[in-house]
Design a protein around this motif. Structure first.
Motif, mmCIF file in Angstrom:
data_model
loop_
_atom_site.group_PDB
_atom_site.id
_atom_site.type_symbol
_atom_site.label_atom_id
_atom_site.label_comp_id
_atom_site.label_asym_id
_atom_site.label_seq_id
_atom_site.Cartn_x
_atom_site.Cartn_y
_atom_site.Cartn_z
ATOM 1 N N LEU A 265 0.846 -1.182 0.000
ATOM 2 C CA LEU A 265 0.000 0.000 0.000
ATOM 3 C C LEU A 265 0.886 1.238 0.000
ATOM 4 N N ASP A 266 0.659 2.133 -0.953
ATOM 5 C CA ASP A 266 1.415 3.379 -1.029
ATOM 6 C C ASP A 266 0.453 4.558 -0.988
ATOM 7 N N LEU A 267 0.503 5.294 0.138
ATOM 8 C CA LEU A 267 -0.292 6.499 0.323
ATOM 9 C C LEU A 267 0.604 7.728 0.457
ATOM 10 N N SER A 268 1.843 7.621 0.064
ATOM 11 C CA SER A 268 2.803 8.707 0.245
ATOM 12 C C SER A 268 2.493 9.892 -0.665
ATOM 13 N N ASN A 269 3.020 11.052 -0.278
ATOM 14 C CA ASN A 269 2.897 12.271 -1.083
ATOM 15 C C ASN A 269 1.449 12.641 -1.372
ATOM 16 N N ASN A 270 0.665 12.691 -0.294
ATOM 17 C CA ASN A 270 -0.702 13.170 -0.382
ATOM 18 C C ASN A 270 -0.880 14.321 0.603
ATOM 19 N N PHE A 294 4.441 -0.857 3.248
ATOM 20 C CA PHE A 294 3.541 0.270 3.044
ATOM 21 C C PHE A 294 4.326 1.568 3.217
ATOM 22 N N ASP A 295 3.788 2.641 2.654
ATOM 23 C CA ASP A 295 4.423 3.952 2.725
ATOM 24 C C ASP A 295 3.344 5.010 2.944
ATOM 25 N N ILE A 296 3.454 5.766 4.051
ATOM 26 C CA ILE A 296 2.530 6.872 4.319
ATOM 27 C C ILE A 296 3.313 8.175 4.510
ATOM 28 N N SER A 297 4.501 8.233 3.938
ATOM 29 C CA SER A 297 5.379 9.389 4.114
ATOM 30 C C SER A 297 4.904 10.598 3.317
ATOM 31 N N SER A 298 5.497 11.758 3.636
ATOM 32 C CA SER A 298 5.232 13.009 2.920
ATOM 33 C C SER A 298 3.758 13.367 2.902
ATOM 34 N N ASN A 299 3.130 13.213 4.066
ATOM 35 C CA ASN A 299 1.795 13.720 4.324
ATOM 36 C C ASN A 299 1.882 14.676 5.512
ATOM 37 N N PRO A 300 1.007 15.680 5.612
ATOM 38 C CA PRO A 300 1.067 16.643 6.718
ATOM 39 C C PRO A 300 0.345 16.126 7.969
ATOM 40 N N TRP A 301 0.842 15.050 8.550
ATOM 41 C CA TRP A 301 0.176 14.412 9.686
ATOM 42 C C TRP A 301 0.079 15.344 10.890
ATOM 43 N N ILE A 302 -1.107 15.425 11.483
ATOM 44 C CA ILE A 302 -1.316 16.122 12.749
ATOM 45 C C ILE A 302 -1.308 15.056 13.841
ATOM 46 N N CYS A 303 -0.212 15.010 14.575
ATOM 47 C CA CYS A 303 0.038 13.894 15.489
ATOM 48 C C CYS A 303 -0.581 14.156 16.859
ATOM 49 N N ASP A 304 -1.904 14.053 16.929
ATOM 50 C CA ASP A 304 -2.612 14.213 18.196
ATOM 51 C C ASP A 304 -3.355 12.931 18.531
ATOM 52 N N SER A 323 10.250 4.437 4.210
ATOM 53 C CA SER A 323 10.427 5.889 4.350
ATOM 54 C C SER A 323 10.066 6.383 5.754
ATOM 55 N N GLN A 324 10.545 5.664 6.775
ATOM 56 C CA GLN A 324 10.210 6.032 8.148
ATOM 57 C C GLN A 324 10.694 7.436 8.494
ATOM 58 N N ASN A 325 11.865 7.800 8.002
ATOM 59 C CA ASN A 325 12.429 9.103 8.332
ATOM 60 C C ASN A 325 11.705 10.253 7.630
ATOM 61 N N ASP A 326 10.952 9.930 6.588
ATOM 62 C CA ASP A 326 10.208 10.958 5.850
ATOM 63 C C ASP A 326 8.736 10.992 6.243
ATOM 64 N N THR A 327 8.383 10.206 7.253
ATOM 65 C CA THR A 327 7.015 10.192 7.747
ATOM 66 C C THR A 327 6.996 10.974 9.047
ATOM 67 N N ARG A 328 6.704 12.272 8.946
ATOM 68 C CA ARG A 328 6.868 13.195 10.077
ATOM 69 C C ARG A 328 5.588 13.971 10.376
ATOM 70 N N CYS A 329 5.571 14.521 11.576
ATOM 71 C CA CYS A 329 4.416 15.290 12.041
ATOM 72 C C CYS A 329 4.509 16.735 11.555
ATOM 73 N N VAL A 335 5.258 18.493 18.740
ATOM 74 C CA VAL A 335 5.861 17.325 18.088
ATOM 75 C C VAL A 335 6.187 17.596 16.625
ATOM 76 N N LYS A 336 6.036 18.825 16.204
ATOM 77 C CA LYS A 336 6.287 19.162 14.807
ATOM 78 C C LYS A 336 7.704 18.772 14.396
ATOM 79 N N GLY A 337 7.828 18.057 13.286
ATOM 80 C CA GLY A 337 9.126 17.628 12.780
ATOM 81 C C GLY A 337 9.564 16.267 13.260
ATOM 82 N N GLN A 338 8.923 15.736 14.303
ATOM 83 C CA GLN A 338 9.275 14.404 14.785
ATOM 84 C C GLN A 338 8.702 13.345 13.841
#
Length: 347
Positions: A265-270, A294-304, A323-329, A335-338
């Motif tokens: 599953l690739d949901l990256s870059n959304n 799976f890849d969910i990187s490069s999304n603007p996740w709000i980590c709450d 892409s664990q390092n590119d999957t950030r908050c 937590v922004k940037g983590q």
């Protein structure tokens, strides 16, 4: 995602006359060593017990007729806008036809009638804006149709009538903005559908009704904003799902429910900031392995707290996460940037 690549559909398993480009060149070299003359002014021909395979590229001249035993024909890089009307006459045994990298603008409705055994048609990188109705009326055995990188802006279901054995359909790299209802209704054998790199903003709800066992669905590189809960329901055996590079802001609860065999599953870059609780429940279970990741990187996740369900799922599936390092908050500020995984592990 660098670890994943879109694979060009291959010819049907067991189809011995099919020759990859590399193998075809090797066979031509072998033929040359056996005394077959290869001239740049002529098409290259390899003969075997299965029949003749012919490859024509400039500056060779396109043949005015083909040997009756021709099973493989490639006419590529000629910048043709029209094909010779008699190109396929007398080649009733032809099984593969490669016409990529020309400038074909149209095809005659009768073009494929002389080749009723055709199994592979490759029209990559041409200038087609439409297909004539009736083109495939004599193509009941066609297994693979590649229309990649043409100039299709619309698509009508009637253009594909007659394709009873289709397993691989590649419409990627066109300019499609919408698809007609019932497009795949008669394609019960379809295994791969590639709609990547178009301009699709929405998909008809019945898009996947018809195929009985779709395995690969490429929707990457479009402008989709939402994945509805009903789209994937008809395809419980789907194994590869590519949705990367869209504009997804919402994935409906239950969108993945019932996907029993999903391996990738690739949901990256959304544009996903959150997802509904329970979305991941059916994925990555012992009997639904998601073994290819799976890849969910490069999304603007709000980590709450709204991602609590995702946090739990990530901790259980982190060994399959690309892409664990590119999957950030992207927020909140604390937590922004983590990385999303680090936040999940701190919960």
């Amino acid at each position: 995602m660098a670890s994943w690549s879109r694979r060009r559909p291959e010819s049907p398993g067991g189809f011995q006359p099919h020759l990859s480009r590399t193998l075809f060149l090797l066979l031509l070299l072998a033929a040359s060593a056996c005394g077959v003359t290869l001239s740049p002014k002529h098409c290259q021909v390899f003969r075997s017990d299965h029949g003749s395979s012919i490859s024509c590229q400039p500056p060779a001249k396109i043949p005015s007729y083909l040997p009756a035993d021709t099973v493989h024909l490639a006419v590529e890089f000629f910048n043709l806008t029209l094909l010779p009307a008699t190109l396929l006459q007398g080649a009733s045994k032809l099984q593969e036809l490669h016409l990529s990298s020309n400038r074909l603008e149209s095809l005659s409705p009768e073009f494929l009638r002389p080749v009723p055994q055709l199994r592979v048609l490759d029209l990559t990188r041409n200038s087609l804006t439409r297909l004539p109705p009736g083109l495939f009326q004599a193509s009941a055995t066609l297994d693979t149709l590649v229309l990649k990188e043409n100039q299709l802006e619309v698509l009508e279901a009637s253009w594909l009538h007659g394709l009873k054995a289709l397993r691989h359909l590649d419409l990627s790299g066109n300019c499609l903005r919408k698809l007609p209802p019932g497009l795949l209704a008669n394609f019960t054998l379809l295994r791969t559908l590639d709609l990547a790199e178009n301009q699709l903003e929405t998909l008809p709800r019945d898009l996947l009704q018809g195929p009985l066992q779709l395995e690969r669905l490429h929707l990457e590189g479009n402008k989709l904003q939402e994945l509805g809960k009903d789209l994937l329901v008809p395809q419980p055996d789907l194994r590869y799902l590519f949705l990367n590079g869209n504009k997804l802001v919402r994935v409906a609860a239950g969108a993945f429910q019932g996907l029993r065999q999903l391996d990738m599953l690739d949901l990256s870059n959304n544009s996903l900031a959150s997802v509904p609780e329970g979305l991941w429940t059916s994925l990555g279970q012992p009997n639904r392995d998601m073994r290819d990741g799976f890849d969910i990187s490069s999304n603007p996740w709000i980590c709450d707290q709204n991602l609590s369900d995702l946090y739990r799922w990530l901790q259980a599936q982190k060994d399959k996460m690309f892409s664990q390092n590119d999957t950030r908050c992207a927020g909140p500020e604390a937590v922004k940037g983590q990385t999303l995984l680090a936040v999940a592990e701190s919960q």
